[in-house]
Design an enzyme around this catalytic site. Structure first.
Site: not given
Length: 212
Positions: A16, A39, A42
């Site tokens: 990812s 992050r 994500h």
């Protein structure tokens, strides 16, 4: 029919993050800021979020130093507090949401504001990490408090409220006045934000390890 899929959690993270780095323009961020932005992207599932992420120059080092020193995290909603990955915290830091504190009811009446904003008055701001992922009223109340030079400064403000009324404006104003107020910050400009993105930023700030 049997479906074939990736089961290993760490491998899912690795793939990812690789996709995010390939599809997002992270060139304006420092390497340590990139780990925070990845992050956050994500959590949002949207690579174009990179264009709206805004961080002050010293926010990563300031937040990490505070957490390593054992300073607490204060959040505006339970969802943010719950989303913090405790094993990433460097000093078993307290993570507190004070919406259920019995003092809140009277404070709301006095201020004529939301519970989230009233709870800000109960936070021990001195050197703490503040995370606001839902309520623009909480972010505005915090900024107003910090206009008083006698009020202790938090080490960092992760101010990413979501919504259509006051969210974009409060985040714009955070970025505009943070330098004058002497605070470091992370925000996402525009209407997007929320608990998931805020938690992602906190979890990335808690340790330099991308996967834990």
């Amino acid at each position: 029919m049997t479906f074939d899929y990736i089961c290993d959690g760490d491998e899912i993270y690795r793939r990812s993050f690789a996709i995010i780095r390939e599809e997002s323009d992270l060139s304006r961020f420092t390497p340590e800021q990139q780990t925070i932005a990845v992050r956050m992207i994500h959590a949002a599932g949207q690579t174009d979020l990179a264009g709206d992420i805004d961080m002050s120059a010293g926010v990563v080092s300031a937040a990490r130093s505070a957490l390593e020193a054992g300073k607490p995290i204060f959040t505006d909603v339970t969802m943010v507090a719950t989303g913090v990955t405790r094993k990433r915290l460097p000093a078993d830091n307290r993570v507190e949401c004070l919406l259920k504190d019995p003092r809140i009811v009277e404070r709301v009446r006095q201020l004529g504001t939301t519970r989230s904003a009233a709870a800000v008055d109960l936070w021990d701001l001195d050197g703490s990490v503040v995370a606001i992922g839902n309520a623009p009223t909480a972010l505005y109340h915090l900024l107003n408090k910090l206009e008083d030079p006698a009020v202790p400064r938090p080490a960092a403000i992760v101010g990413i409220p979501v919504g259509f009324v006051g969210a974009a404006e409060s985040k714009r104003d955070l970025a505009a006045v943070a330098g004058d107020l002497g605070v470091e910050y992370i925000t996402v400009h525009g209407r997007r934000g929320g608990s998931a993105i805020t938690c992602a930023a906190l979890n990335a700030l808690a340790t330099s390890k991308e996967i834990l």
